[in-house]
Motif scaffolding. Structure first.
Motif, short mmCIF file in Angstrom:
data_model
loop_
_atom_site.label_atom_id
_atom_site.label_comp_id
_atom_site.label_asym_id
_atom_site.label_seq_id
_atom_site.Cartn_x
_atom_site.Cartn_y
_atom_site.Cartn_z
N GLU A 36 12.24 -53.37 -41.01
CA GLU A 36 12.61 -54.77 -40.79
C GLU A 36 12.95 -55.44 -42.11
OE1 GLU A 36 13.59 -58.28 -39.93
OE2 GLU A 36 13.10 -57.01 -38.20
N PRO A 41 7.94 -59.46 -38.56
CA PRO A 41 8.70 -58.77 -37.52
C PRO A 41 9.04 -59.70 -36.37
CG PRO A 41 6.37 -58.24 -37.31
CD PRO A 41 6.51 -59.09 -38.55
N THR A 253 7.99 -54.29 -43.15
CA THR A 253 8.77 -55.51 -43.33
C THR A 253 9.33 -55.55 -44.74
OG1 THR A 253 6.75 -56.70 -43.94
CG2 THR A 253 7.43 -56.81 -41.62
N ARG A 254 10.26 -56.48 -44.95
CA ARG A 254 10.95 -56.62 -46.23
C ARG A 254 11.60 -55.31 -46.68
NH1 ARG A 254 9.29 -61.59 -48.46
NH2 ARG A 254 7.25 -62.34 -47.77
#
Length: 502
Positions: A36, A41, A253-254
């Motif tokens: 993501e 998310p 994430t990131r």
């Protein structure tokens, strides 16, 4: 350079389509990695924290848990329990100074429609037909994971899996909602305004351009169970994330994907962090418009061609507002507010706004005695990207107009104190959830698009699949969840075929 080969399936993007596909695959023994780009998310089905309050990504409702609906199927297959509380009535529509209550009970709603719009017998006939079509569409959708058909085997499955008794709805694929309104004698100016704005929420288009086959479900979604997720929609995403992690999967994430390529039978994914992953199966949960930016060669050509017919889609203006709780006790959590006929929201051409409120007492979203409101309306992404030096002024004028409208038309708002307010435009959305030009809500329904002319879940590149609101069946949390379930079945079928060939 080290290449991570630990995963069977890599999913690009953690919207509800990707999360649903990931959960189904993880439940079946696949080791899943979800990448993501954003800090949290969920994409458009998520929440964010700001100045002591939790806001939803946008104003939205949540359905799909009734029998034969996609989230019912997801929970039944995986054992996931998404935290939720039913809300009823699900919505109040505010039109010409009148409150229209969208009752869940079908008889109660039909009586309400007759009261508000007149001609009660014709209203009854119209809504009974819409509900009958909607029930059939929901019942058929889960039985057809290989729709739209892409080969002779898929066509054969359609013939086997479907009952001839359901064929009666097919003519509604080439009749618009407008056509059916006229047939039943309910196409009055007031009812048309109501229907157009209800369809804009669910179908991203109006009565004249929405096939009744899909419009019926869009108009009657308030007659199914509607839910609220305490703490925000991110809690729904987190429940699925925990399930995938328990099955040895992961969600990063990131970690934006910068390039996707294929080498022999494996896909190579590169990310902004400099990581490289390799897997035989990739599921993309990003819009088809974004895919050409992370691919090359034949893949890019495919996605450019695939998206050419769908180069226009809506963006959104969204506001997150936290206020003191001065709202009536029995007030519903969702409101569609129509503007006066001669008005439209500045810089949007939108004729209504949609409001979703946090539930009183949900202290995970707002401290005691306060509430959060998420407000949205449609806007042209192309217009907002063309403003340049006028952008800040247009954004401020739009915000002020919407706030003034809430003061006039949303009970309790004028008496409240605004604790914080922030406004997002299509430019904000592009920077926030990385959707091309800030297009949210998927591809609008259109009479020009046949029942079979949808971006398919399976691409010509073996092992590469698509989910989300720019693939079949399109908009909303139930729609993207169904796309994830459908991709799971496609992967399972194709993997079984590969095994049998070995």
């Amino acid at each position: 350079m080290t290449i991570n080969k630990d995963y069977d399936v890599i999913i690009i993007g953690s919207g509800m389509g990707g999360m649903s596909a990931g959960a189904m695959l993880a439940n079946d023994g696949y080791k899943v990695l979800i990448l993501e780009a954003a800090a949290v998310p969920g994409g458009c089905s998520s929440s964010y924290y700001r100045k002591g309050f939790t806001f939803e990504s946008g104003a939205t409702t949540l359905i799909g848990f009734d029998e034969n609906q996609p989230l019912w199927k997801l929970e039944r297959e995986t054992g996931i329990q998404i935290p939720r509380e039913e809300i009823t009535p699900s919505m109040t529509v505010r039109l010409d100074g009148e409150e229209i209550i969208r009752y869940k009970d079908r008889a109660e709603w039909i009586e309400e429609a007759g009261r508000v719009f007149g001609n009660p017998q014709a209203q009854r006939s119209f809504w009974e037909e819409a509900l009958k079509v909607s029930d059939t569409v929901w019942g058929v959708s889960l039985k057809n994971p290989f729709f739209p058909p892409q080969n002779i085997t898929d066509w054969g499955r359609l013939a086997i899996l479907n009952s001839p008794l359901d064929v009666w709805v097919l003519p509604y694929a080439i009749q618009s909602v407008e056509d059916v309104m006229r047939k039943f004698g309910v196409d009055t100016p007031k009812f048309r305004r109501f229907v157009d704005e209800q369809l804009m929420i669910t179908a991203q288009s109006k009565a004249e351009d929405t096939p009744f086959l899909f419009g019926a479900a869009g108009l009657t979604y308030t007659n199914y169970s509607n839910f609220y997720v305490p703490g925000g929609l991110l809690e729904m995403i987190n429940s699925i994330r925990s399930f995938i992690q328990e099955k040895d999967g992961a969600l990063h994430t990131r970690e934006a994907v910068t390039h996707l390529s294929k080498k022999e039978e494996e896909f190579i994914i590169q990310t902004k962090k400099g990581n490289i992953y390799q897997a035989p199966i990739v599921v993309s949960n990003i819009p088809i418009w974004n895919m050409k930016d992370i691919t090359s060669g034949e893949m890019t050509e495919y996605f450019v061609e695939e998206s050419e017919d769908f180069d226009e889609a809506w963006g959104a203006i969204t506001l997150g507002i936290a206020t003191t709780d001065t709202y009536p006790d029995e007030m519903s959590l969702h409101h569609q507010i129509h503007l006066e006929e001669e008005d439209s929201i500045p810089f949007t051409n939108s004729d209504s706004i949609f409001v979703s409120m946090s539930k009183r007492g949900d202290t995970d979203r707002a401290p005691e005695g306060k509430r959060t409101l998420n407000i949205s309306c449609h806007a042209s992404p192309e217009y907002w990207f063309s403003l340049n030096g006028d952008y800040a002024s247009a954004k401020k004028q739009t915000e002020e107009f919407i706030v003034e409208t809430l003061k006039q038309k949303l009970p309790g708002f004028e008496q409240s104190d605004i604790e914080t307010i922030h406004t997002a435009t299509p430019i904000t959305w592009q920077n926030w959830v990385y959707r091309k030009k800030g297009r949210v809500g998927g591809i609008p329904q259109s009479m020009a698009r046949s029942l079979l002319k949808w971006t398919p879940n399976q691409t010509p590149f073996s092992g590469l699949y698509l989910v989300g609101d720019t693939t079949y069946p399109g908009q909303g949390i139930p729609g993207v969840t169904l796309s994830g379930i459908n991709v799971y079945w496609r992967i399972k079928k194709n993997q079984n075929r590969i095994k049998n060939q070995r």
